[in-house]
Write a protein that holds these residues in place. Structure first.
Motif, short mmCIF file in Angstrom:
data_model
loop_
_atom_site.label_atom_id
_atom_site.label_comp_id
_atom_site.label_asym_id
_atom_site.label_seq_id
_atom_site.Cartn_x
_atom_site.Cartn_y
_atom_site.Cartn_z
N GLU A 250 -2.32 14.00 20.20
CA GLU A 250 -3.70 14.50 20.25
C GLU A 250 -3.91 15.66 19.29
OE1 GLU A 250 -4.82 15.03 24.34
OE2 GLU A 250 -4.51 12.91 24.80
N SER A 251 -2.86 16.43 19.04
CA SER A 251 -2.96 17.52 18.06
C SER A 251 -3.26 16.99 16.67
CB SER A 251 -1.66 18.33 18.05
OG SER A 251 -1.61 19.20 16.95
N ALA A 252 -2.66 15.84 16.34
CA ALA A 252 -2.82 15.28 15.00
C ALA A 252 -4.28 14.96 14.69
CB ALA A 252 -1.98 14.01 14.87
N MET A 253 -5.04 14.64 15.71
CA MET A 253 -6.45 14.29 15.50
C MET A 253 -7.26 15.49 15.02
SD MET A 253 -8.94 12.45 18.24
CE MET A 253 -10.72 12.55 18.09
N PHE A 254 -6.89 16.69 15.49
CA PHE A 254 -7.67 17.89 15.16
C PHE A 254 -6.95 18.84 14.21
CE2 PHE A 254 -9.34 16.41 19.22
CZ PHE A 254 -10.70 16.44 18.97
N GLY A 255 -5.77 18.47 13.79
CA GLY A 255 -5.08 19.27 12.78
C GLY A 255 -4.27 20.42 13.33
N GLY A 256 -3.85 20.36 14.57
CA GLY A 256 -2.99 21.42 15.11
C GLY A 256 -3.36 21.83 16.52
N LEU A 257 -2.43 22.51 17.19
CA LEU A 257 -2.63 22.96 18.55
C LEU A 257 -3.40 24.27 18.58
CD1 LEU A 257 0.96 22.17 19.87
CD2 LEU A 257 -1.12 20.85 20.29
N PRO A 258 -4.42 24.41 19.43
CA PRO A 258 -5.30 25.58 19.39
C PRO A 258 -4.88 26.71 20.32
CG PRO A 258 -6.25 23.95 20.85
CD PRO A 258 -4.93 23.37 20.36
N TYR A 259 -3.59 26.93 20.50
CA TYR A 259 -3.11 27.97 21.42
C TYR A 259 -1.75 28.47 20.96
CZ TYR A 259 -0.81 23.73 23.11
OH TYR A 259 -0.11 22.55 23.17
N GLU A 260 -1.32 29.58 21.58
CA GLU A 260 0.00 30.15 21.27
C GLU A 260 1.08 29.62 22.20
OE1 GLU A 260 0.85 32.03 18.67
OE2 GLU A 260 -1.22 31.65 18.02
N HIS A 311 -8.83 17.62 26.93
CA HIS A 311 -9.85 18.61 27.28
C HIS A 311 -9.66 19.92 26.51
CE1 HIS A 311 -12.38 16.76 30.19
NE2 HIS A 311 -11.46 16.61 31.14
N LEU A 312 -8.47 20.18 25.98
CA LEU A 312 -8.28 21.37 25.16
C LEU A 312 -9.36 21.46 24.09
CD1 LEU A 312 -4.43 21.42 24.64
CD2 LEU A 312 -5.78 23.25 25.64
N TRP A 313 -9.70 20.33 23.53
CA TRP A 313 -10.75 20.27 22.53
C TRP A 313 -12.08 19.88 23.17
CZ3 TRP A 313 -5.79 18.41 21.93
CH2 TRP A 313 -5.00 19.07 20.98
N VAL A 602 -2.13 2.63 15.63
CA VAL A 602 -1.45 3.67 16.39
C VAL A 602 -1.64 5.04 15.76
CG1 VAL A 602 0.28 2.11 17.31
CG2 VAL A 602 0.74 3.31 15.17
N SER A 603 -2.26 5.09 14.59
CA SER A 603 -2.47 6.38 13.94
C SER A 603 -3.56 7.15 14.67
CB SER A 603 -2.87 6.19 12.48
OG SER A 603 -3.27 7.41 11.90
N SER A 604 -3.36 8.47 14.84
CA SER A 604 -4.38 9.30 15.47
C SER A 604 -5.31 9.92 14.44
CB SER A 604 -3.72 10.40 16.30
OG SER A 604 -2.88 11.20 15.50
N GLN A 605 -5.04 9.66 13.15
CA GLN A 605 -5.92 10.15 12.12
C GLN A 605 -7.02 9.11 11.86
OE1 GLN A 605 -5.72 13.10 10.85
NE2 GLN A 605 -3.79 13.68 11.80
#
Length: 842
Positions: A250-260, A311-313, A602-605
């Motif tokens: 799911e991170s791959a779809m938005f270009g990275g994880l939005p948290y530390e 839901h993170l995004w 299967v690609s998330s992009q």
């Protein structure tokens, strides 16, 4: 849990930059408005938290402090202030300060002569999920061995100071540990939040629990399981492996994880128990969920995790304008919950499919289940998805529709429509990324009109009519048209409920086996535990209507040992209820297959879709797949064995042979051959087992060959598996058409297949133009010293509903000489799994 973090150089540089911008604030932080909170587990017997909030540097005539009346994720009012006891306010010297309660959860203080106040109260945290010793997702709880809460329940907000940072100190029994979604400091019991919204949406757990730490994209992730010891290390490893894969996908779809960092708060349910009011809840950098103890079906647990993680995004950051910012004192009605929850449903299904946790058929079944849910709802003709979203704030409403399923359904319809309108160049993924960049990253929420504008820009057509009819309206979508874009149709039938003829509980334990039933005759016993059906892990979707009337394999565990029982699945009619299925069109066009390839990628992009040449090759393969028995049957082909006999001629010398073959997937292969030549008998054995391979014959000692290709897949084994199962969906494969030609007088259509890991070979497959069956297979080595090999398939037989080549002719040219082998196959048998000893070292 003690979590420490050393400041990085980048963080120190940011501090110096901050000093340069606001020197007064940085040098004298005590001059800024600030709140320090303390949360103490003060009395476990009476379930009390003691909360203290010290408000400093007030500098205003009036200060309003409020406690949220609801929490993000649960959109109905909870009125947390009802749990408060012994509320008081004092000044810096401990003298009581008068206040006015201006709303049910807001306290107003005259602070014209006050620079600092301290607010204290007890909070009764005794709300459990039914009779279980686990918390409700949206309530604070103190139990015997743990305490759990989310910020909305305990932390007061200072009106007008929402963006101010704060500190939280925790006091709890010495034998306990703690973990929080808040940011750590050098003090292991003190945490920070940059603003109130972060503080309010952060869960904290104190008590006896287990923690598994793992990293995703270089960031720490913590799986906290309560109570301690209830979840085995094996299950924790199995689940965290899946959680990590979900995060990466799911991170791959938005270009990275939005948290530390990210924390999974999981509460382990007692055996046989389940939660009635929701099973999970998302937070800004964490989630809370329930999971059964012991062995558990991975699919529903993984689906829940994928939904909450998305839901993170979608809703935590991509947020409807009505929720930007949150108003914690009243319901935040929005017509867009069908997007927030329904799209998260849709992407959770896609994530499981992308990770291989769901088959293509299971993915389609779950898409169809949403259609069934929507179209068989009694309220479907009265309440639109937008209206259902707004009315969610009415708890216990007596008439409504499920906007989760409505949104999931619309997500699939929009995704296919966008792919069709852009010829496969764009998808719903691009819409989500557009909302993320243009709204969240610019600090604002989005409206329905904003979403339509993005879709219109991507597709270059107007989607207002789609939203008018299906989002704001109650019209039934033209399913056949939209699913037809990908070569499918939607079939409606009278619903039947699968009936096993015996009873088992959630978790698979068999509870009733009627005497004289087919289950009893097959040897099933009360107490057996069903672990799999037809080789797939047991879950609530295992007994789908597609299995009715079929003899299926039930894998059971008894006294620690597994065994298989074959039973036919019966059914019973449900009173006139209808069910929908997604069915492949018999002859999909190249354009439809192109959309399908992109949708099932299967690609998330963003997937550009296959080329026209790849689509032409796929049309040929799909025809062959149907001719050999169909995708569903071939997908279940796990292993095969057969015998063979034939002749071999080379340079005028002829010999006869017999053989035994076994193949299981592309990684396990065995061939034993015996033949006579010039009156001399020979026997050779070739075995491949993962990364190892052995060869033995009468004239040679046993040889262990090194791994020749990634994964230990030899070209010969891959070739056999391809021709037997016709599995050409592997994303490592590239297909291209070769045009028409002739094989033994038959017109054939050819395709070329290359594998990105098996670099030394490529294959050509030629299919009979009339029957679609494989007629010739050519292996070409990229090593010019190795001659190509041709295999001609001239006869087919059937076993288990699958057609296989029973008569073959192999030809290999060595200079001016041709080696020819003719072979007849017999005793072809299908297996779910072969004994491991079959592939042992010979």
């Amino acid at each position: 849990m003690m979590l420490r973090k050393t400041p990085s150089l980048q963080q120190l540089l940011l501090v110096f930059l901050f000093i340069g911008i606001d020197a007064d604030a940085a040098i004298s932080p005590n001059r800024q408005f600030h709140i320090d909170y303390t949360v103490e587990v003060s009395n476990r017997e009476t379930n009390l938290f003691h909360v203290t909030a010290v408000v400093k540097n007030i500098r205003q005539a009036r200060l309003d402090l409020s406690l949220p009346a609801w929490g993000p994720g649960f959109y109905t009012m909870r009125n947390y202030a009802k749990h408060m006891l012994r509320f008081k306010i004092t000044d810096a010297k401990g003298v009581p300060v008068p206040y006015t309660r201006v709303r049910k959860q807001t306290w107003s203080i005259d602070t014209r002569k006050l620079n600092q106040v301290t607010v204290e109260f007890d909070y009764r945290a005794d709300t459990l999920a039914g009779a279980l010793d686990v918390p409700q997702l949206n309530e604070a709880t103190i139990a015997k061995d743990f305490a759990y809460f989310t910020g909305v329940q305990l932390f007061l907000m200072a009106e007008g100071h929402r963006m101010r940072p704060s500190n939280v100190n925790f006091i709890f029994p010495a034998e306990w540990r703690m973990i929080s979604a808040l940011k750590e400091t050098s003090n292991p019991t003190t945490f920070t939040a940059p603003d109130y919204d972060t503080l309010a949406d952060a869960p904290t757990l104190m008590g006896h629990f287990d923690v598994t730490r793992f990293e995703v994209e270089g960031k720490p992730h913590y799986f906290a399981a309560t109570p301690a010891g209830a979840f085995s290390n094996e299950n924790a490893k199995k689940l965290t492996d899946v959680l990590g894969k979900v995060a990466v996908s799911e991170s791959a779809m938005f270009g990275g994880l939005p948290y530390e960092k990210y924390v999974y708060f999981y509460f382990i349910l007692p055996p046989g128990e389940m939660i009635s009011e929701g099973g999970a809840l998302e937070h800004l950098n964490s989630s809370t969920a329930f999971v059964p103890a012991g062995d558990f079906p991975m699919e529903p647990v993984a689906w829940t995790a994928a939904h909450e993680f998305f839901h993170l995004w979608n809703v935590k950051r991509i947020r409807p304008v009505e929720m930007w910012p949150y108003d914690y004192q009243r319901e935040n009605e929005t017509p867009l919950l069908w997007v927030c929850e329904g799209f998260s449903n849709y992407y959770a299904i896609r994530t499981l499919y992308r990770l291989g946790l769901n088959s293509e058929q299971r993915f389609l079944d779950r898409i169809a289940r949403a259609i069934t849910s929507v179209e068989t709802s009694a309220a479907r003709a009265y309440i639109s998805p937008a209206e259902a979203s707004v009315s969610d704030v009415l708890p216990g409403k007596v008439f409504g529709t499920d906007y989760y399923m409505q949104g999931q359904n619309l997500g699939a319809l929009l995704d296919l429509s966008i792919r069709h309108d852009t010829q496969g160049k764009s998808s719903l993924d691009d819409v989500m990324r557009g909302l993320y960049r243009e709204f969240y990253q610019r600090g604002k929420g989005f409206s329905t009109e904003d979403m339509i504008r993005i879709i219109n820009r991507i597709t270059e057509r107007d989607y207002h009519d789609f939203f008018r009819r299906y989002v704001w309206g109650i019209e039934v979508p033209n399913y056949d048209t939209i699913f037809g874009y990908a070569g499918y149709r939607v079939e409606k039938t009278t619903q039947k409920r699968p009936s096993a003829g015996f009873s088992f509980e959630r978790g698979g334990r068999v509870t009733i086996v009627p005497p004289g039933s087919s289950a009893a005759e097959a040897g099933l016993l009360v107490g057996d535990v069903i672990t799999a059906i037809d080789g797939e892990e047991l879950n609530k979707s295992s007994l789908g209507i597609e299995r009715i009337g079929k003899t299926i394999k039930w894998t059971i565990k008894r006294a620690g040992e597994e065994r298989d029982i074959m039973l036919k699945l019966g059914s019973r009619e449900l009173d006139g209820r209808e069910v929908y299925r997604i069915v492949e069109l018999s002859r999909p066009t190249a354009d439809q297959l192109k959309i399908r390839e992109g949708w099932l990628s299967v690609s998330s992009q963003s997937h550009p879709g296959p080329t026209d040449q790849q689509v032409k090759a796929r049309v040929i393969v799909d025809k062959a797949t149907r001719a050999m028995g169909g995708k569903a049957k071939l997908a279940k082909l796990k292993a095969m064995t057969w015998r063979s006999k034939g002749t071999y001629q080379f340079k005028g010398v002829a010999s006869s042979f017999t053989g035994q073959w076994a193949i299981q997937g592309p990684n396990h292969y065995r061939k034993i051959r015996e033949w006579a030549e010039n009156g001399q008998a020979y026997k050779t054995t070739l075995v491949e087992n993962g990364n190892k391979s052995w060869f033995r014959d009468r004239r040679m000692n046993l040889t262990t060959f090194p791994q020749r290709e990634p994964g230990g897949v030899s070209a010969e084994n891959f070739l056999h598996w391809t021709s037997l199962r016709l599995d050409l969906t592997d994303k490592a494969l590239t297909l291209s058409p070769l045009g028409k030609s002739r094989v033994d007088g038959r017109e054939v259509q050819g395709i070329k297949v290359t594998h990105r890991e098996l670099h030394e070979v490529e294959f050509e497959l030629y299919f009979d133009g009339k029957t679609g069956l494989l007629a010739k297979l050519v292996t070409k080595s990229r090593n010019k010293d190795t001659p190509p090999e041709e295999r001609i398939f001239s006869e087919y037989k059937e076993t288990g509903g699958i057609k296989y080549a029973s008569k073959l002719k192999w030809m290999t040219r060595y200079g001016d000489d041709m080696a020819v082998q003719e072979e007849q196959r017999s005793e072809m048998k299908l297996h779910d799994k072969l004994d491991a000893s079959v592939f042992d070292q010979p």
